[in-house]
Design a protein around this motif. Structure first.
Motif, PDB file in Angstrom:
ATOM      1  N   VAL A 286      -2.324   0.305  43.605  1.00  0.00           N
ATOM      2  CA  VAL A 286      -3.482  -0.450  43.134  1.00  0.00           C
ATOM      3  C   VAL A 286      -3.436   0.337  42.258  1.00  0.00           C
ATOM      4  CG1 VAL A 286      -4.716  -0.614  45.452  1.00  0.00           C
ATOM      5  CG2 VAL A 286      -4.204   1.210  44.548  1.00  0.00           C
ATOM      6  N   GLY A 287      -4.321  -0.271  40.744  1.00  0.00           N
ATOM      7  CA  GLY A 287      -5.207   0.624  39.586  1.00  0.00           C
ATOM      8  C   GLY A 287      -3.897   1.061  38.635  1.00  0.00           C
TER       9      GLY A 287
ATOM     10  N   LYS B  26       0.075  -0.417  35.022  1.00  0.00           N
ATOM     11  CA  LYS B  26       1.416  -1.329  34.296  1.00  0.00           C
ATOM     12  C   LYS B  26       2.644  -1.706  34.884  1.00  0.00           C
ATOM     13  CE  LYS B  26       1.845   4.235  34.369  1.00  0.00           C
ATOM     14  NZ  LYS B  26       2.119   4.812  34.947  1.00  0.00           N
ATOM     15  N   ASN B  27       2.049  -2.690  35.991  1.00  0.00           N
ATOM     16  CA  ASN B  27       3.743  -4.019  36.702  1.00  0.00           C
ATOM     17  C   ASN B  27       3.243  -4.965  35.642  1.00  0.00           C
ATOM     18  OD1 ASN B  27       4.780  -2.578  38.391  1.00  0.00           O
ATOM     19  ND2 ASN B  27       3.751  -2.630  40.070  1.00  0.00           N
ATOM     20  N   MET B  28       1.863  -5.386  35.483  1.00  0.00           N
ATOM     21  CA  MET B  28       1.462  -6.609  34.512  1.00  0.00           C
ATOM     22  C   MET B  28       1.677  -5.731  33.118  1.00  0.00           C
ATOM     23  SD  MET B  28      -1.528  -8.318  36.885  1.00  0.00           S
ATOM     24  CE  MET B  28      -1.034  -9.167  37.539  1.00  0.00           C
TER      25      MET B  28
ATOM     26  N   PHE C 233      -4.181  -7.684  30.289  1.00  0.00           N
ATOM     27  CA  PHE C 233      -5.683  -7.494  30.774  1.00  0.00           C
ATOM     28  C   PHE C 233      -5.422  -8.303  31.177  1.00  0.00           C
ATOM     29  CE2 PHE C 233      -6.284  -3.149  30.035  1.00  0.00           C
ATOM     30  CZ  PHE C 233      -6.801  -3.068  31.497  1.00  0.00           C
ATOM     31  N   GLY C 234      -5.002  -9.678  30.403  1.00  0.00           N
ATOM     32  CA  GLY C 234      -5.148 -11.599  30.485  1.00  0.00           C
ATOM     33  C   GLY C 234      -4.895 -11.554  31.397  1.00  0.00           C
ATOM     34  N   ALA C 235      -3.809 -11.120  32.426  1.00  0.00           N
ATOM     35  CA  ALA C 235      -2.722 -11.028  32.737  1.00  0.00           C
ATOM     36  C   ALA C 235      -3.652 -10.879  34.554  1.00  0.00           C
ATOM     37  CB  ALA C 235      -1.487 -11.329  33.061  1.00  0.00           C
TER      38      ALA C 235
ATOM     39  N   TRP D  28      -8.624  -4.001  41.868  1.00  0.00           N
ATOM     40  CA  TRP D  28      -8.185  -3.040  42.200  1.00  0.00           C
ATOM     41  C   TRP D  28      -8.330  -2.419  40.567  1.00  0.00           C
ATOM     42  CZ3 TRP D  28      -9.018  -0.871  46.695  1.00  0.00           C
ATOM     43  CH2 TRP D  28      -8.385  -1.870  47.513  1.00  0.00           C
ATOM     44  N   VAL D  29      -7.707  -3.447  39.607  1.00  0.00           N
ATOM     45  CA  VAL D  29      -8.258  -2.543  38.608  1.00  0.00           C
ATOM     46  C   VAL D  29      -9.633  -2.310  37.601  1.00  0.00           C
ATOM     47  CG1 VAL D  29      -7.272  -3.038  36.051  1.00  0.00           C
ATOM     48  CG2 VAL D  29      -5.185  -3.464  38.472  1.00  0.00           C
TER      49      VAL D  29
END
Length: 147
Positions: free
Chosen positions: A62-63, A68-70, A74-76, A86-87
């Motif tokens: 999480v967090g 990082k995975n995305m 921030f749009g995604a 979680w973010v």
């Protein structure tokens, strides 16, 4: 270590959820014991916050890991309800709740009961709204981790 901190974070959540209604009751009853109870609440909230910040940055699930995975898009993140919770939502909601608890503690220390009660009530509502309860789809966590 990550699992142990998650357990401690969860245990402190229950302590906060126990102390907040007690502080609310003491504020409405104008009980001078609120000074001590609110101190314990403040300590539990700040320790939980520090552990939560560490988890947000170091967790593999999480967090920051989601961000990082995305690829820091921030749009995604905002389109995905799991990632958004979680973010952004849990993080920001808890910062606001802990700020309200901190200000409420200051009011309680000076025996300003009505403002303290309102601040503690708002903090309780926010905490209840942004905790990953077991009945919430996608973001659910068990009542007690490890169960």
């Amino acid at each position: 270590m990550e699992q142990g901190l998650l357990h401690l974070h969860n245990l402190l959540r229950w302590i906060i959820l126990l102390l907040l209604p007690i502080c609310l009751f003491q504020a409405f009853a104008k009980n001078r014991g609120i000074a001590r109870t609110s101190l314990f609440l403040l300590i539990a909230a700040h320790i939980t916050f520090v552990i939560g910040i560490y988890q947000w940055f170091s967790s593999s699930k999480v967090g920051l890991a989601i961000l990082k995975n995305m690829e820091y898009n921030f749009g995604a993140v905002m389109k995905d309800s799991f990632a958004r919770f979680w973010v952004v939502e849990h993080f920001v909601g808890m910062i606001i709740a802990i700020a309200l608890i901190t200000v409420g503690r200051g009011k309680a220390k000076r025996f300003q009961y009505k403002p303290a009660a309102w601040l503690f009530l708002l903090a309780l509502i926010i905490i209840i709204a942004v905790v990953p309860w077991p009945f919430r789809q996608l973001i659910a966590r068990p009542w007690f981790p490890g169960m």
